[in-house]
Design a protein around this motif. Sequence first.
Motif, PDB file in Angstrom:
ATOM      1  N   PRO A  24       0.805  -1.226   0.000  1.00 16.36           N
ATOM      2  CA  PRO A  24       0.000   0.000   0.000  1.00 16.36           C
ATOM      3  C   PRO A  24       0.836   1.273   0.000  1.00 16.36           C
ATOM      4  O   PRO A  24       0.380   2.323  -0.469  1.00 16.36           O
ATOM      5  CB  PRO A  24      -0.825  -0.124   1.290  1.00 16.36           C
ATOM      6  N   VAL A  25       2.059   1.186   0.522  1.00 19.49           N
ATOM      7  CA  VAL A  25       2.929   2.360   0.587  1.00 19.49           C
ATOM      8  C   VAL A  25       3.930   2.373  -0.563  1.00 19.49           C
ATOM      9  O   VAL A  25       4.138   3.409  -1.213  1.00 19.49           O
ATOM     10  CB  VAL A  25       3.691   2.400   1.931  1.00 19.49           C
ATOM     11  N   ALA A  26       4.554   1.210  -0.826  1.00 25.19           N
ATOM     12  CA  ALA A  26       5.634   1.149  -1.814  1.00 25.19           C
ATOM     13  C   ALA A  26       5.153   0.877  -3.226  1.00 25.19           C
ATOM     14  O   ALA A  26       5.890   1.107  -4.190  1.00 25.19           O
ATOM     15  CB  ALA A  26       6.645   0.074  -1.403  1.00 25.19           C
ATOM     16  N   GLY A  27       3.944   0.357  -3.388  1.00 24.68           N
ATOM     17  CA  GLY A  27       3.416   0.088  -4.718  1.00 24.68           C
ATOM     18  C   GLY A  27       4.257  -0.922  -5.486  1.00 24.68           C
ATOM     19  O   GLY A  27       4.604  -1.978  -4.944  1.00 24.68           O
ATOM     20  N   PRO A  28       4.628  -0.609  -6.737  1.00 30.05           N
ATOM     21  CA  PRO A  28       5.391  -1.571  -7.547  1.00 30.05           C
ATOM     22  C   PRO A  28       6.787  -1.859  -7.030  1.00 30.05           C
ATOM     23  O   PRO A  28       7.439  -2.806  -7.486  1.00 30.05           O
ATOM     24  CB  PRO A  28       5.457  -0.893  -8.927  1.00 30.05           C
ATOM     25  N   MET A  29       7.264  -1.055  -6.090  1.00 29.49           N
ATOM     26  CA  MET A  29       8.588  -1.292  -5.510  1.00 29.49           C
ATOM     27  C   MET A  29       8.497  -2.101  -4.225  1.00 29.49           C
ATOM     28  O   MET A  29       9.475  -2.210  -3.487  1.00 29.49           O
ATOM     29  CB  MET A  29       9.287   0.037  -5.236  1.00 29.49           C
ATOM     30  N   ALA A  30       7.325  -2.694  -3.953  1.00 24.05           N
ATOM     31  CA  ALA A  30       7.110  -3.403  -2.687  1.00 24.05           C
ATOM     32  C   ALA A  30       8.065  -4.568  -2.514  1.00 24.05           C
ATOM     33  O   ALA A  30       8.625  -4.773  -1.431  1.00 24.05           O
ATOM     34  CB  ALA A  30       5.666  -3.880  -2.592  1.00 24.05           C
ATOM     35  N   ALA A  31       8.270  -5.377  -3.562  1.00 23.61           N
ATOM     36  CA  ALA A  31       9.139  -6.553  -3.440  1.00 23.61           C
ATOM     37  C   ALA A  31      10.581  -6.141  -3.187  1.00 23.61           C
ATOM     38  O   ALA A  31      11.268  -6.733  -2.344  1.00 23.61           O
ATOM     39  CB  ALA A  31       9.043  -7.411  -4.700  1.00 23.61           C
ATOM     40  N   ALA A  32      11.061  -5.133  -3.918  1.00 22.27           N
ATOM     41  CA  ALA A  32      12.432  -4.657  -3.715  1.00 22.27           C
ATOM     42  C   ALA A  32      12.599  -4.095  -2.308  1.00 22.27           C
ATOM     43  O   ALA A  32      13.606  -4.348  -1.629  1.00 22.27           O
ATOM     44  CB  ALA A  32      12.783  -3.602  -4.759  1.00 22.27           C
ATOM     45  N   THR A  33      11.602  -3.351  -1.846  1.00 16.03           N
ATOM     46  CA  THR A  33      11.657  -2.806  -0.492  1.00 16.03           C
ATOM     47  C   THR A  33      11.628  -3.917   0.541  1.00 16.03           C
ATOM     48  O   THR A  33      12.322  -3.848   1.567  1.00 16.03           O
ATOM     49  CB  THR A  33      10.475  -1.849  -0.261  1.00 16.03           C
ATOM     50  N   ALA A  34      10.845  -4.971   0.267  1.00 17.37           N
ATOM     51  CA  ALA A  34      10.767  -6.107   1.198  1.00 17.37           C
ATOM     52  C   ALA A  34      12.123  -6.792   1.329  1.00 17.37           C
ATOM     53  O   ALA A  34      12.491  -7.247   2.420  1.00 17.37           O
ATOM     54  CB  ALA A  34       9.712  -7.097   0.720  1.00 17.37           C
ATOM     55  N   ILE A  35      12.855  -6.891   0.235  1.00 17.58           N
ATOM     56  CA  ILE A  35      14.192  -7.501   0.286  1.00 17.58           C
ATOM     57  C   ILE A  35      15.104  -6.689   1.191  1.00 17.58           C
ATOM     58  O   ILE A  35      15.853  -7.239   2.009  1.00 17.58           O
ATOM     59  CB  ILE A  35      14.788  -7.595  -1.130  1.00 17.58           C
TER      60      ILE A  35
END
Length: 240
Positions: A24-35
Amino acid sequence: MFLLDAPVPIAYALVTGLADGIHPVAGPMAAATAIIVFTLLVRLAMLPLAVAAARGERTRARLLPKVRDLQQRHKKNPERLKRETAALYEAEGATPLTGCLPMFAQVPFFMVMYRLFRSATVAGHQNALLAHTLLGAPLGQNWIGLVGGGLFAPPSLVFLGLLALLAALAVWSSRRTAATASAGTAPAGAAGVLARVAPFGTVVFAVFMPLAAGLYLLASGTWTAVERAVLHRRIVAPAA
């Protein structure tokens, strides 16, 4: 390899869970941010090892005059010098390997992350993480596989930015190693040269590894830079 395969589903569940929560916050960058978040959590869990390494560095700095005295007294008797030096460190509960504990401890996590983004399936299901990107660069792809589309194409530029940041961290780490070597708390001679060159290996590895693994290296290296600066000021420096 089988020992590394076993934790992959766990890592997959953790990273995808983090990505879902961050989306909800990172959008399409969610997976990269999760890493990156996953990496920082791993390093946080290893903080006690880093503290032990800093205390070991402080002890080695304190023992340096005694070590030099032993070297002067037993310079013609290498075997005795080796025994006396080992006994001195043992009496103080110090060992050169203590400083390497954080690095050795995170190797399995890095390898699991690498295998996670090299596996088409996880636990018999499609690896959905491979469909995610960072600014158009697939997290499961390496730079060599993308550069054919143009050196300055957007996905390639993402990798070039990553490599530049890793190179900056390598320069910092190399200079810090040189500084600690001059203070006597890091290896000298050939071992010291190797220690100063080794950080640049992350840049080389990142060229051939998936973008996700490169993000792990970058996040971990940044944590190391901050961690060493703080621990050196609060633990190592007071003994100087």
